[in-house]
Design an enzyme around this catalytic site. Structure first.
Site, PDB file in Angstrom:
ATOM      1  N   ARG A 105      14.025 -54.308  -3.846  1.00  0.00           N
ATOM      2  CA  ARG A 105      12.739 -54.206  -3.499  1.00  0.00           C
ATOM      3  C   ARG A 105      12.413 -54.162  -1.884  1.00  0.00           C
ATOM      4  O   ARG A 105      12.459 -55.629  -1.490  1.00  0.00           O
ATOM      5  CB  ARG A 105      11.809 -53.811  -4.375  1.00  0.00           C
ATOM      6  CG  ARG A 105      10.631 -53.065  -4.152  1.00  0.00           C
ATOM      7  CD  ARG A 105       9.464 -52.601  -4.592  1.00  0.00           C
ATOM      8  NE  ARG A 105       8.768 -52.330  -4.145  1.00  0.00           N
ATOM      9  CZ  ARG A 105       7.014 -52.429  -4.734  1.00  0.00           C
ATOM     10  NH1 ARG A 105       6.821 -53.937  -6.049  1.00  0.00           N
ATOM     11  NH2 ARG A 105       6.103 -51.665  -4.580  1.00  0.00           N
ATOM     12  N   HIS A 106      11.960 -53.210  -0.813  1.00  0.00           N
ATOM     13  CA  HIS A 106      11.913 -53.253  -0.040  1.00  0.00           C
ATOM     14  C   HIS A 106      10.462 -54.577   0.411  1.00  0.00           C
ATOM     15  O   HIS A 106       9.718 -54.920  -1.229  1.00  0.00           O
ATOM     16  CB  HIS A 106      10.769 -52.708   1.297  1.00  0.00           C
ATOM     17  CG  HIS A 106       9.988 -51.272   0.417  1.00  0.00           C
ATOM     18  ND1 HIS A 106       8.301 -52.366   0.260  1.00  0.00           N
ATOM     19  CD2 HIS A 106       9.641 -50.242  -0.390  1.00  0.00           C
ATOM     20  CE1 HIS A 106       8.280 -50.882  -0.307  1.00  0.00           C
ATOM     21  NE2 HIS A 106       8.507 -50.453  -0.899  1.00  0.00           N
ATOM     22  N   GLY A 107      10.542 -55.183   1.298  1.00  0.00           N
ATOM     23  CA  GLY A 107       8.559 -56.338   0.944  1.00  0.00           C
ATOM     24  C   GLY A 107       7.564 -55.011   1.457  1.00  0.00           C
ATOM     25  O   GLY A 107       7.209 -54.184   1.789  1.00  0.00           O
TER      26      GLY A 107
ATOM     27  N   GLU B  15       1.367 -51.824   4.719  1.00  0.00           N
ATOM     28  CA  GLU B  15       0.091 -51.760   4.941  1.00  0.00           C
ATOM     29  C   GLU B  15      -0.617 -51.306   4.177  1.00  0.00           C
ATOM     30  O   GLU B  15      -1.493 -51.530   2.770  1.00  0.00           O
ATOM     31  CB  GLU B  15      -0.458 -51.263   6.223  1.00  0.00           C
ATOM     32  CG  GLU B  15      -0.393 -52.457   7.343  1.00  0.00           C
ATOM     33  CD  GLU B  15      -1.117 -53.876   7.298  1.00  0.00           C
ATOM     34  OE1 GLU B  15      -1.990 -53.964   6.673  1.00  0.00           O
ATOM     35  OE2 GLU B  15      -0.780 -54.870   7.238  1.00  0.00           O
ATOM     36  N   TRP B  16       0.424 -49.990   3.323  1.00  0.00           N
ATOM     37  CA  TRP B  16       0.258 -49.522   2.392  1.00  0.00           C
ATOM     38  C   TRP B  16      -0.264 -49.618   0.930  1.00  0.00           C
ATOM     39  O   TRP B  16      -1.173 -49.346   0.092  1.00  0.00           O
ATOM     40  CB  TRP B  16       1.108 -47.313   2.635  1.00  0.00           C
ATOM     41  CG  TRP B  16       0.332 -46.954   3.372  1.00  0.00           C
ATOM     42  CD1 TRP B  16      -0.978 -47.525   4.359  1.00  0.00           C
ATOM     43  CD2 TRP B  16       0.030 -45.335   3.849  1.00  0.00           C
ATOM     44  NE1 TRP B  16      -0.854 -46.198   4.861  1.00  0.00           N
ATOM     45  CE2 TRP B  16      -0.115 -45.236   4.773  1.00  0.00           C
ATOM     46  CE3 TRP B  16       0.859 -44.344   2.659  1.00  0.00           C
ATOM     47  CZ2 TRP B  16      -0.288 -43.817   5.336  1.00  0.00           C
ATOM     48  CZ3 TRP B  16       0.897 -42.995   2.745  1.00  0.00           C
ATOM     49  CH2 TRP B  16       0.194 -42.687   3.754  1.00  0.00           C
ATOM     50  N   ASN B  17       1.160 -50.755   1.231  1.00  0.00           N
ATOM     51  CA  ASN B  17       0.852 -51.419  -0.402  1.00  0.00           C
ATOM     52  C   ASN B  17      -0.403 -52.235  -0.821  1.00  0.00           C
ATOM     53  O   ASN B  17      -1.519 -51.972  -1.963  1.00  0.00           O
ATOM     54  CB  ASN B  17       2.284 -52.173  -0.293  1.00  0.00           C
ATOM     55  CG  ASN B  17       3.511 -51.893  -0.039  1.00  0.00           C
ATOM     56  OD1 ASN B  17       4.699 -51.912  -0.494  1.00  0.00           O
ATOM     57  ND2 ASN B  17       3.314 -50.699  -1.425  1.00  0.00           N
TER      58      ASN B  17
ATOM     59  N   GLY C 102       5.353 -42.789  -1.223  1.00  0.00           N
ATOM     60  CA  GLY C 102       6.785 -42.877  -1.532  1.00  0.00           C
ATOM     61  C   GLY C 102       8.075 -42.092  -0.748  1.00  0.00           C
ATOM     62  O   GLY C 102       8.050 -43.225   0.303  1.00  0.00           O
TER      63      GLY C 102
ATOM     64  N   ARG D 143      10.713 -49.048   6.008  1.00  0.00           N
ATOM     65  CA  ARG D 143      10.023 -50.636   5.414  1.00  0.00           C
ATOM     66  C   ARG D 143      12.088 -50.815   4.132  1.00  0.00           C
ATOM     67  O   ARG D 143      11.861 -52.318   4.224  1.00  0.00           O
ATOM     68  CB  ARG D 143       9.222 -49.956   4.273  1.00  0.00           C
ATOM     69  CG  ARG D 143       9.930 -49.087   2.954  1.00  0.00           C
ATOM     70  CD  ARG D 143       8.139 -49.395   2.094  1.00  0.00           C
ATOM     71  NE  ARG D 143       7.856 -48.220   1.686  1.00  0.00           N
ATOM     72  CZ  ARG D 143       7.881 -46.322   1.944  1.00  0.00           C
ATOM     73  NH1 ARG D 143       8.035 -45.867   3.269  1.00  0.00           N
ATOM     74  NH2 ARG D 143       8.207 -45.702   0.779  1.00  0.00           N
TER      75      ARG D 143
ATOM     76  N   GLU E  18      12.671 -43.734  -1.390  1.00  0.00           N
ATOM     77  CA  GLU E  18      12.000 -43.581  -2.815  1.00  0.00           C
ATOM     78  C   GLU E  18      11.141 -42.099  -3.552  1.00  0.00           C
ATOM     79  O   GLU E  18      11.751 -40.836  -2.163  1.00  0.00           O
ATOM     80  CB  GLU E  18      10.497 -44.277  -2.297  1.00  0.00           C
ATOM     81  CG  GLU E  18       9.359 -44.471  -2.940  1.00  0.00           C
ATOM     82  CD  GLU E  18       9.924 -45.447  -4.529  1.00  0.00           C
ATOM     83  OE1 GLU E  18      10.774 -45.066  -5.107  1.00  0.00           O
ATOM     84  OE2 GLU E  18       8.874 -46.313  -4.632  1.00  0.00           O
TER      85      GLU E  18
ATOM     86  N   GLY F 155      10.467 -49.472  -4.934  1.00  0.00           N
ATOM     87  CA  GLY F 155      10.051 -49.586  -6.548  1.00  0.00           C
ATOM     88  C   GLY F 155      10.701 -48.785  -7.374  1.00  0.00           C
ATOM     89  O   GLY F 155      11.379 -48.191  -8.294  1.00  0.00           O
TER      90      GLY F 155
END
Length: 202
Positions: free
Chosen positions: A7-9, A12-14, A21, A57, A81, A154
């Site tokens: 899964r990506h790192g 900022e939106w996380n 999405g 990402r 995603e 994810g």
């Protein structure tokens, strides 16, 4: 075949708890550092090739993990995603981590019944396209003895790994995979088994 499903790192939106999405958000600085540390932990793994979601990402994460190694990095939209359509960009959790939008509550708590948003996808859509990727790659004789990095997201990771879990009623397998976690899957003689699950190296 060995599949390192990544899964990506962090983005900022996380951190802002936004629905991400298909929106093309790059890694945040902490996400870059996490990907670099993951790459350091995996520096002795001899990857033969990499498949990545085309989104920035995931691609950036793959590049940091591979740390300039000269191997093919191949984008594939089937491991992109899930597309949340009109829900994308909305803040879906409060500062305490509580889900505040009904649709995303269903997505995380009862994903099989998550209704396709306008302009977006549902769980069956992402299960179908990730399964197409899985079957194509795991039955390719040219990849049978290869070690492959798969850089994704994810929901897409969990959808792809349903080909191993075979338990769609428990889609999340307990949680969303952590950022930069690895699920290591061995595929041999048509059978797949986990060697590691949701391992964070950094």
């Amino acid at each position: 075949m060995l599949l390192y499903v990544l899964r990506h790192g962090v983005t900022e939106w996380n951190r802002m708890r936004k629905v991400q999405g298909s929106v093309d958000i790059p890694l945040a600085p902490e996400g870059e550092e996490l990907a670099k540390r993951t790459g350091e932990a995996l520096k002795n793994v001899h990857f033969d090739l990499c498949f990545t979601s085309p989104l920035t990402r995931a691609r950036q994460t793959a590049e940091y993990v591979l740390a300039g190694r000269d191997i093919p990095v191949i984008p594939d939209k089937r491991i992109q995603e899930i597309d949340f359509g009109e829900l994308e960009g909305a803040v879906f959790k409060d500062e305490k981590g509580n889900i505040v939008t009904p649709e995303m509550g269903v997505f995380f708590n009862d994903p099989v019944h998550f209704k396709r948003p306008e302009g977006g996808e549902n769980i069956q859509d992402i299960l179908t396209r990730t399964r197409d990727f899985w079957v194509e790659k795991t039955t390719d004789p040219a990849l049978a003895d290869k070690t492959v990095l798969v850089s994704s997201h994810g929901c897409a990771v969990r959808a792809l790994l349903q080909n191993v879990y075979q338990d769609p009623e428990h889609f999340w397998h307990g949680c969303v995979p952590p950022n930069c976690s690895i699920n290591l899957v061995e595929v041999a003689d048509g059978k797949a088994r986990f060697l590691e699950e949701d391992k964070v190296y950094a």
